[in-house]
Design a protein around this motif. Structure first.
Motif, mmCIF file in Angstrom:
data_model
loop_
_atom_site.group_PDB
_atom_site.id
_atom_site.type_symbol
_atom_site.label_atom_id
_atom_site.label_comp_id
_atom_site.label_asym_id
_atom_site.label_seq_id
_atom_site.Cartn_x
_atom_site.Cartn_y
_atom_site.Cartn_z
ATOM 1 N N LEU A 133 0.841 -1.202 0.000
ATOM 2 C CA LEU A 133 0.000 0.000 0.000
ATOM 3 C C LEU A 133 0.873 1.249 0.000
ATOM 4 C CD1 LEU A 133 -2.802 -1.014 2.519
ATOM 5 C CD2 LEU A 133 -3.104 -0.535 0.089
ATOM 6 N N LYS A 134 0.404 2.291 -0.704
ATOM 7 C CA LYS A 134 1.174 3.530 -0.800
ATOM 8 C C LYS A 134 0.284 4.733 -0.537
ATOM 9 C CE LYS A 134 4.639 1.862 -4.099
ATOM 10 N NZ LYS A 134 5.308 2.092 -5.411
ATOM 11 N N HIS A 135 0.922 5.781 -0.036
ATOM 12 C CA HIS A 135 0.222 7.040 0.196
ATOM 13 C C HIS A 135 -0.448 7.510 -1.101
ATOM 14 C CE1 HIS A 135 -0.609 11.104 1.615
ATOM 15 N NE2 HIS A 135 -0.057 11.548 0.502
ATOM 16 N N GLY A 136 -1.724 7.892 -0.987
ATOM 17 C CA GLY A 136 -2.447 8.386 -2.146
ATOM 18 C C GLY A 136 -3.303 7.354 -2.840
ATOM 19 N N ASP A 137 -3.126 6.066 -2.510
ATOM 20 C CA ASP A 137 -4.001 5.034 -3.090
ATOM 21 C C ASP A 137 -5.452 5.354 -2.723
ATOM 22 O OD1 ASP A 137 -1.898 3.653 -4.163
ATOM 23 O OD2 ASP A 137 -1.801 2.132 -2.585
ATOM 24 N N PHE A 138 -6.346 5.264 -3.699
ATOM 25 C CA PHE A 138 -7.772 5.516 -3.444
ATOM 26 C C PHE A 138 -8.416 4.217 -2.962
ATOM 27 C CE2 PHE A 138 -12.252 5.868 -4.402
ATOM 28 C CZ PHE A 138 -12.538 7.169 -3.998
ATOM 29 N N LEU A 139 -9.061 4.257 -1.782
ATOM 30 C CA LEU A 139 -9.648 3.066 -1.173
ATOM 31 C C LEU A 139 -11.022 2.779 -1.780
ATOM 32 C CD1 LEU A 139 -8.697 3.855 2.509
ATOM 33 C CD2 LEU A 139 -7.836 1.927 1.185
ATOM 34 N N ASP A 140 -11.155 1.635 -2.424
ATOM 35 C CA ASP A 140 -12.446 1.224 -2.986
ATOM 36 C C ASP A 140 -13.187 0.296 -2.038
ATOM 37 O OD1 ASP A 140 -12.792 2.610 -5.319
ATOM 38 O OD2 ASP A 140 -11.681 1.177 -6.547
ATOM 39 N N PHE A 141 -12.536 -0.839 -1.686
ATOM 40 C CA PHE A 141 -13.185 -1.844 -0.847
ATOM 41 C C PHE A 141 -12.198 -2.335 0.212
ATOM 42 C CE2 PHE A 141 -15.371 -2.066 -4.896
ATOM 43 C CZ PHE A 141 -16.714 -2.151 -4.524
ATOM 44 N N VAL A 142 -12.696 -2.601 1.425
ATOM 45 C CA VAL A 142 -11.929 -3.262 2.480
ATOM 46 C C VAL A 142 -12.743 -4.469 2.929
ATOM 47 C CG1 VAL A 142 -10.991 -3.092 4.811
ATOM 48 C CG2 VAL A 142 -10.761 -1.163 3.233
ATOM 49 N N ASP A 143 -12.141 -5.653 2.802
ATOM 50 C CA ASP A 143 -12.849 -6.911 3.088
ATOM 51 C C ASP A 143 -14.177 -7.000 2.339
ATOM 52 O OD1 ASP A 143 -10.933 -8.062 4.596
ATOM 53 O OD2 ASP A 143 -12.040 -8.083 6.471
ATOM 54 N N GLY A 144 -14.186 -6.525 1.101
ATOM 55 C CA GLY A 144 -15.368 -6.612 0.268
ATOM 56 C C GLY A 144 -16.428 -5.562 0.534
ATOM 57 N N GLU A 145 -16.187 -4.673 1.512
ATOM 58 C CA GLU A 145 -17.146 -3.622 1.845
ATOM 59 C C GLU A 145 -16.686 -2.300 1.230
ATOM 60 O OE1 GLU A 145 -19.938 -3.998 3.587
ATOM 61 O OE2 GLU A 145 -19.639 -6.126 4.037
ATOM 62 N N ARG A 146 -17.618 -1.605 0.561
ATOM 63 C CA ARG A 146 -17.273 -0.310 -0.030
ATOM 64 C C ARG A 146 -17.061 0.727 1.061
ATOM 65 N NH1 ARG A 146 -17.052 2.385 -4.593
ATOM 66 N NH2 ARG A 146 -17.809 0.643 -5.855
ATOM 67 N N LEU A 147 -16.047 1.562 0.888
ATOM 68 C CA LEU A 147 -15.722 2.606 1.859
ATOM 69 C C LEU A 147 -16.120 3.971 1.319
ATOM 70 C CD1 LEU A 147 -12.190 1.855 3.347
ATOM 71 C CD2 LEU A 147 -14.405 1.463 4.366
ATOM 72 N N ASP A 148 -16.920 4.691 2.107
ATOM 73 C CA ASP A 148 -17.259 6.069 1.754
ATOM 74 C C ASP A 148 -16.818 7.052 2.830
ATOM 75 O OD1 ASP A 148 -18.585 5.540 -0.747
ATOM 76 O OD2 ASP A 148 -20.234 4.691 0.414
ATOM 77 N N THR A 149 -16.849 6.608 4.095
ATOM 78 C CA THR A 149 -16.513 7.495 5.212
ATOM 79 C C THR A 149 -15.607 6.760 6.198
ATOM 80 O OG1 THR A 149 -18.371 6.843 6.617
ATOM 81 C CG2 THR A 149 -18.797 8.581 4.986
ATOM 82 N N SER A 150 -15.021 7.521 7.116
ATOM 83 C CA SER A 150 -14.177 6.930 8.162
ATOM 84 C C SER A 150 -14.999 6.033 9.079
ATOM 85 C CB SER A 150 -13.476 8.029 8.963
ATOM 86 O OG SER A 150 -14.416 8.949 9.483
ATOM 87 N N THR A 158 -8.255 -7.643 3.516
ATOM 88 C CA THR A 158 -8.066 -7.424 2.082
ATOM 89 C C THR A 158 -8.437 -5.979 1.758
ATOM 90 O OG1 THR A 158 -10.305 -8.197 1.579
ATOM 91 C CG2 THR A 158 -8.547 -9.819 1.523
ATOM 92 N N VAL A 159 -7.626 -5.328 0.962
ATOM 93 C CA VAL A 159 -7.822 -3.919 0.609
ATOM 94 C C VAL A 159 -7.721 -3.773 -0.905
ATOM 95 C CG1 VAL A 159 -7.007 -1.555 0.950
ATOM 96 C CG2 VAL A 159 -6.750 -3.228 2.798
ATOM 97 N N LYS A 160 -8.798 -3.272 -1.518
ATOM 98 C CA LYS A 160 -8.793 -3.022 -2.955
ATOM 99 C C LYS A 160 -8.665 -1.517 -3.177
ATOM 100 C CE LYS A 160 -11.272 -3.938 -7.276
ATOM 101 N NZ LYS A 160 -12.488 -4.502 -7.888
ATOM 102 N N VAL A 161 -7.663 -1.105 -3.964
ATOM 103 C CA VAL A 161 -7.403 0.322 -4.188
ATOM 104 C C VAL A 161 -7.306 0.606 -5.685
ATOM 105 C CG1 VAL A 161 -6.129 0.434 -2.003
ATOM 106 C CG2 VAL A 161 -4.873 0.154 -4.160
ATOM 107 N N ARG A 162 -7.423 1.911 -5.997
ATOM 108 C CA ARG A 162 -7.139 2.389 -7.356
ATOM 109 C C ARG A 162 -5.874 3.233 -7.302
ATOM 110 N NH1 ARG A 162 -11.061 5.913 -8.868
ATOM 111 N NH2 ARG A 162 -12.505 5.443 -7.179
ATOM 112 N N ARG A 163 -4.901 2.897 -8.111
ATOM 113 C CA ARG A 163 -3.644 3.648 -8.183
ATOM 114 C C ARG A 163 -3.445 4.044 -9.645
ATOM 115 N NH1 ARG A 163 1.286 0.440 -6.010
ATOM 116 N NH2 ARG A 163 0.136 0.767 -4.043
ATOM 117 N N ALA A 164 -3.464 5.367 -9.879
ATOM 118 C CA ALA A 164 -3.509 5.860 -11.261
ATOM 119 C C ALA A 164 -4.767 5.288 -11.898
ATOM 120 C CB ALA A 164 -2.230 5.495 -12.014
ATOM 121 N N LYS A 165 -4.658 4.508 -12.955
ATOM 122 C CA LYS A 165 -5.851 3.926 -13.580
ATOM 123 C C LYS A 165 -5.922 2.418 -13.365
ATOM 124 C CE LYS A 165 -6.231 7.424 -17.230
ATOM 125 N NZ LYS A 165 -6.315 7.662 -18.694
#
Length: 575
Positions: free
Chosen positions: A377-394, A411-418
């Protein structure tokens, strides 16, 4: 004088007390610390109304005038501020919201205060008992009026009837059910008698409520609201017997699970840390306990479990998990909370940042050397899903982490660039407690070293575990090794196992006392060395067995391991 407290940080807990889990609490009190009356509410449990409050305040004036005739100030104690108690006992785990500590934190801090002083007992669950513990259901508006008397209750035995107006309890005037709760909170949980007066058809009637030992003990279902919001979820380490709360499944679900209609079933929906260690899991379907399965309802089930706890007996749970029937034993130690311990707080490894304008979440600071950093994981990665749950707020992130423990996989799914990327890593304990379970024979220094990893399982007298290497009756003890920078050399070395021969059964190979298990390893890369050990054993005597589970990890920084405990459904990897 009316005083509204909007920030409790400097509130003196030794001056006025109340139920800290309520939505709102109103005290009619004297400046000397005497509380005349209480009116309060919890939205989902007992909503408030203005009509009742006005009546209580008007009647409270009469109580005040009577008190001035014979004042009896309480003992003056040194101030105990909310902020001091919470910061000392919770050690930063619970932070102020908009600059104010939540009152819920006071209850939690007091629980841990009792644990720290070794004064904690399971009876401390049952704080501020409701009038139902007496067998009384009070009118919601005129809270001194008895709406209903519960059958076979102390109230019924004492002669209290529907329509009676409660006047005093234990010598104190009653205007609300919270006045009653204050008396009950201060009363002993042992055999107790409380005198009362009531008004019946214009006549004053006196009597006594005789309460048997353990009368404060309620029902975990009644306790659920105390751990049902984001500020109290972490209090699940303090759930009443049997350490979990469940819900009765629908008939359709029973059919899906292949359970006969009409049979008892309870689906685990809230779980205690100690009971988790015993092997119970969220979603398990409980079908029996302690040799009994003909429970009429969930209350009948809980009361049976509480009776087993008070008898200091282990509790065998019959359950169905993923379609398979099984049995697990919750030891009396877990039921009696002989060694209450806090659920360890996990370290996420990075700071989640909430973007403004509903823009979602991204990875902020990544902690050097953390599992998150090693996973990639890197600073600036956009968080999409954590353990299959969508993240919108803290708050979404808090909800996910609330159910996590050290040793769990995240498990953490992120978007980095495209690019969409998926990472997985093991959560670790913020505290990083040193474990007494395992130790390396020497510090990792260079490749080529041969080092012993010793695992020590100390067993009580008359208890045994089964051999690691010899097959027979019973579940073999297992050591699983995960990590990097090493390889295993040969099998686990164990003490000589004792052979037990029983007619009609396979031979048993058992180990007892202090069992030292040794695995020789060779370091292949000192810089990447990480060793995670999972230990599993069935600890048995002549009558019962319970599971021993532990996870420990060494990061190559010394001979000691840090102790982690968590779920075992997944196969953790140390990156």
């Amino acid at each position: 004088m009316c005083v509204r407290i909007t920030n409790v940080n400097d509130y003196d807990l030794n001056l006025y007390t109340f139920d800290y889990d309520l939505t709102m609490a109103i005290l009619l009190a004297n400046a000397d610390g005497t509380v005349y009356h209480r009116y309060a509410g919890r939205d989902e449990v007992s909503p408030m109304n203005m009509e009742t409050l006005i009546e209580v305040m008007n009647e409270g004036l009469a109580t005040h005038l009577a008190y001035l005739e014979r004042p009896a100030p309480p003992e003056v104690l040194p101030p105990l501020r909310v902020s001091a108690l919470v910061e000392d006992l919770l050690k930063g785990r619970s932070n102020p919201v908009y600059g104010c500590y939540h009152c819920h934190y006071v209850r939690e801090a007091k629980q841990y205060q009792a644990v720290k002083s070794r004064a904690w007992t399971p009876d401390r669950f049952w704080i501020w008992p409701t009038t139902k513990r007496l067998g009384l259901v009070m009118n919601q508006k005129k809270q001194y009026l008895v709406d209903r008397v519960i059958p076979e209750s102390p109230a019924l035995v004492s002669g209290i009837s529907e329509g009676d107006e409660l006047q005093t309890l234990a010598g104190r005037r009653v205007l609300t059910k919270y006045d009653v709760q204050a008396v009950l909170e201060e009363s002993s949980t042992s055999d107790t008698s409380l005198g009362f007066t009531l008004l019946r058809m214009g006549n004053v009637v006196s009597g006594t409520l005789d309460l048997a030992d353990g009368w404060k003990v309620g029902d975990p279902e009644d306790y659920r609201w105390r751990v049902g919001n984001v500020y109290t979820e972490h209090m699940r380490s303090f759930l009443p017997t049997p350490g979990f709360i469940g819900k009765i499944p629908t008939r359709e679900k029973l059919d899906d699970w292949g359970l006969a209609g009409g049979s008892f079933a309870l689906e685990v929906s809230l779980l205690n840390y100690g009971t988790h260690l015993a092997g119970i899991r969220m979603g398990d379907i409980i079908t029996g306990a302690g040799g009994k399965s003909d429970f009429r309802n969930s209350r009948d089930f809980y009361h049976w479990c509480e009776m087993m706890r008070r008898s200091n007996r282990d509790l065998t749970m019959e359950l169905v998990r993923q379609g398979s029937p099984m049995k697990l034993v919750i030891s009396s130690n877990h039921l009696n909370y002989a060694n209450v311990e806090e659920s360890p707080e996990v370290m996420l490894g990075f700071t989640p940042q909430e973007l403004g304008g509903g823009g979602g979440m991204r990875v902020g600071l990544v902690v050097d050397g953390s599992s998150a950093e090693r996973a990639g994981l890197k600073h600036g990665d956009f968080l999409d899903f954590v353990d299959g749950e969508r993240l919108d707020t803290s708050e979404d992130m808090k909800g996910i982490l609330a159910g996590k423990m050290p040793g769990d996989m995240l498990t953490v799914k992120v978007r980095r660039a495209k690019e969409d990327l998926l990472f997985a890593y093991v959560l670790v304990d913020k505290e990083g407690k040193k474990s007494s379970l395992a130790k390396l024979s020497r510090k990792v220094v260079e490749a080529g070293q041969e080092i012993d990893c010793d695992v020590l399982i100390k067993l009580p007298e008359n208890k045994h575990i089964y051999s690691v290497n010899k097959e027979g009756f019973g579940v073999q003890t297992r050591l699983d090794f995960r990590g990097s920078g090493y390889k295993l050399l040969g099998p686990v070395v164990e003490p000589e196992a004792r052979r037990i021969v029983q007619a009609g059964y396979e031979d048993m190979w058992v180990l007892g006392g202090e069992v030292r298990l040794t695995q020789r390893i060779e370091v292949t890369d000192a810089g990447k060395f990480r060793l995670l050990v999972r230990a599993y054993a069935q600890v048995c005597d002549e009558h019962n067995c319970h599971e021993f589970r532990a996870i420990v990890v060494n990061k190559g920084l010394g001979k000691d391991f840090s102790e982690f405990r968590g779920r075992f459904e997944s196969e953790p990897e140390v990156n």
